[in-house]
Write an enzyme that holds these catalytic residues in place. Structure first.
Site, mmCIF file in Angstrom:
data_model
loop_
_atom_site.group_PDB
_atom_site.id
_atom_site.type_symbol
_atom_site.label_atom_id
_atom_site.label_comp_id
_atom_site.label_asym_id
_atom_site.label_seq_id
_atom_site.Cartn_x
_atom_site.Cartn_y
_atom_site.Cartn_z
ATOM 1 N N LEU A 64 0.824 -1.195 0.000
ATOM 2 C CA LEU A 64 0.000 0.000 0.000
ATOM 3 C C LEU A 64 0.865 1.255 0.000
ATOM 4 C CD1 LEU A 64 -2.799 1.248 0.053
ATOM 5 C CD2 LEU A 64 -2.806 1.014 2.549
ATOM 6 N N LEU A 67 1.951 1.749 -3.561
ATOM 7 C CA LEU A 67 0.848 2.222 -4.389
ATOM 8 C C LEU A 67 0.541 3.689 -4.134
ATOM 9 C CD1 LEU A 67 -1.585 -0.827 -4.146
ATOM 10 C CD2 LEU A 67 -0.518 0.034 -6.238
ATOM 11 N N CYS A 172 -16.635 5.697 -13.532
ATOM 12 C CA CYS A 172 -15.809 6.870 -13.819
ATOM 13 C C CYS A 172 -16.261 7.678 -15.027
ATOM 14 C CB CYS A 172 -14.358 6.434 -14.007
ATOM 15 S SG CYS A 172 -13.559 5.915 -12.454
ATOM 16 N N PHE A 223 -8.821 6.360 -4.610
ATOM 17 C CA PHE A 223 -10.154 6.948 -4.705
ATOM 18 C C PHE A 223 -10.481 7.878 -3.544
ATOM 19 C CE2 PHE A 223 -10.555 3.492 -7.697
ATOM 20 C CZ PHE A 223 -11.354 4.038 -8.689
ATOM 21 N N GLY A 224 -11.299 8.886 -3.842
ATOM 22 C CA GLY A 224 -11.760 9.834 -2.842
ATOM 23 C C GLY A 224 -13.246 10.094 -2.992
ATOM 24 N N HIS A 311 -10.662 12.660 -17.695
ATOM 25 C CA HIS A 311 -10.859 12.057 -16.379
ATOM 26 C C HIS A 311 -9.593 11.303 -15.982
ATOM 27 C CE1 HIS A 311 -12.490 9.758 -13.048
ATOM 28 N NE2 HIS A 311 -11.982 8.680 -13.612
ATOM 29 N N GLY A 313 -8.305 8.649 -14.402
ATOM 30 C CA GLY A 313 -8.550 7.365 -13.750
ATOM 31 C C GLY A 313 -7.362 6.899 -12.940
ATOM 32 N N PRO A 315 -2.604 7.584 -12.992
ATOM 33 C CA PRO A 315 -1.480 8.134 -13.760
ATOM 34 C C PRO A 315 -1.119 7.300 -14.980
ATOM 35 C CG PRO A 315 -0.731 7.262 -11.633
ATOM 36 C CD PRO A 315 -2.225 7.285 -11.585
ATOM 37 N N ASN A 344 -9.045 10.058 -7.476
ATOM 38 C CA ASN A 344 -10.071 9.682 -8.450
ATOM 39 C C ASN A 344 -11.408 9.675 -7.699
ATOM 40 O OD1 ASN A 344 -11.894 8.379 -10.140
ATOM 41 N ND2 ASN A 344 -10.395 6.909 -10.916
#
Length: 388
Positions: A64, A67, A172, A223-224, A311, A313, A315, A344
């Site tokens: 994590l 990432l 998305c 994601f947010g 958009h 999604g 990088p 995102n």
């Protein structure tokens, strides 16, 4: 709960308007956005997520951390909080049937954010909310009947005969789909004013990490939450409305035999996502032809003659698009900024890109551009837009 953004000045862009709108073509008249109150810096995410989910696997934590660095995200907003996890500890327990609890949180949160984004948008627009004739409501984060569109219309005090359209679970590309649908409504109903609102939260997909579900970590790192709203209409009223973009031509296209590349399934535990590793390659293989189809309507030949509202999604998708179309690095700067500042946020993110873009266009001055988004299907949504 939410913090909003909207400057509240009806004629914010009147001094900068350079071009006359095409009669009968849909234009974007105002934009607003809203977010939950909790801001999460990316450097704090790993420790919080590992702590909240009681994960003791060091390899998961290390993955994590990697990432979180590769996503380029710096800050995000989230509905999820310590208070929610204290009230619903089962959300962080593997295998718990929690769809009821998730919807108890998500349904009102999504409408609250949509309401605040819409109020900010209406304030910028400068006309009464009762002048709104249609609502297009986009979300992949709530489930109920009646839907959030009715709750939003009621809380905004709209007329009871406002025409409502719900677009659910598009993922998305939902924001650009919403623009296409709002464009069609506005152009086929002269004098109409369409409120398009998008609102998303990751509550339905929050779960503890599991090595059998590697995409959960991608979602946690990328994601947010947030909301956005725009008002769409044709033939703007001189002195009352200040259009800044014209929606000239729209195309949707799906790629055959790719329905499993982005796969989302609703279960008793929420939404489970699987993301194929070949997604960036699929987009790269098909994007040039798709863009040329849109550009042909404006007789545009060169990709670098356009401004780009894409958009973000992730990088990898932005990098592939930039390399494939040989775009100058600054062309995707607004998309990269939105990803950095908000993550995102699914259907909302295109509007955060557009907000940055309208400020850039005051300096750069390109007339034509493309708004693009990609999502489950694999579905491409694109609009040829004109700066005003």
């Amino acid at each position: 709960m939410s913090r909003t953004s909207g400057n509240g000045t009806p004629n914010h862009h009147s001094a900068q308007t350079r071009r006359i709108p095409t009669p009968g073509k849909a234009t974007v008249l105002a934009l607003g956005k809203a977010f939950p109150s909790q801001l999460v810096p990316q450097e704090c995410l790993v420790e919080g997520y590992i702590r909240d989910t009681k994960c003791v696997d060091s390899s998961i934590k290390e993955k994590l951390e990697r990432l979180c660095k590769t996503t380029t995200v710096k800050t995000r907003y989230t509905v999820m909080s310590k208070e929610i996890l204290d009230k619903y500890p089962e959300l962080a327990t593997e295998g718990s049937p929690t769809i009821k609890q998730r919807l108890e949180i998500a349904n009102p949160a999504v409408v609250e954010m949509a309401l605040e984004a819409s109020l900010a948008c209406i304030k910028e627009w400068g006309r009464p909310a009762q002048d709104i004739t249609h609502i297009v409501y986009v979300s992949s984060s709530e489930i109920r009947l009646p839907g959030g569109d009715l709750y939003l219309a009621s809380q905004l005090g709209l007329r009871t005969d406002v025409s409502r359209v719900m677009l659910y679970f598009l993922g998305c590309y939902g924001g650009v789909t919403g623009l296409r649908v709002a464009k069609d409504i506005a152009e086929n109903n002269p004098g109409s004013r369409v409120l398009l609102t998008t609102s998303e939260t990751t509550i339905l997909g929050f779960r503890p990490p599991n090595k059998d579900r590697p995409y959960d970590l991608v979602g946690a790192a990328l994601f947010g939450d947030g909301a956005a709203a725009v008002i769409i209409g044709t033939d703007p009223l001189t002195g009352q409305e200040s259009p800044f973009m014209e929606l000239n031509y729209a195309v949707q296209q799906f790629l055959p035999d790719t329905h499993n590349v982005i796969d989302g399934r609703l279960s008793e535990e929420g939404i489970n996502f699987k993301l194929g590793r070949d997604l960036p390659q699929k987009i790269e293989d098909n994007i040039e032809k798709f863009c040329k189809k849109l550009m042909a309507k404006g007789d545009i030949k060169e990709f670098n003659d356009l401004f780009w509202a894409v958009h973000p999604g992730g990088p990898a998708i932005l990098n592939r698009l930039e390399n494939t179309l040989k775009l100058r690095s600054e062309k995707l700067e607004c998309s990269r900024r939105a990803l950095m500042d908000y993550g995102n946020v699914s259907s909302n993110t295109i509007f955060y890109v557009m907000e940055y873009m309208r400020e850039e266009l005051k300096i750069q001055g390109e007339e034509w551009g493309l708004a693009l988004a990609f999502g489950p299907g694999i579905t491409f949504e694109g609009i040829l837009i004109r700066s005003l």
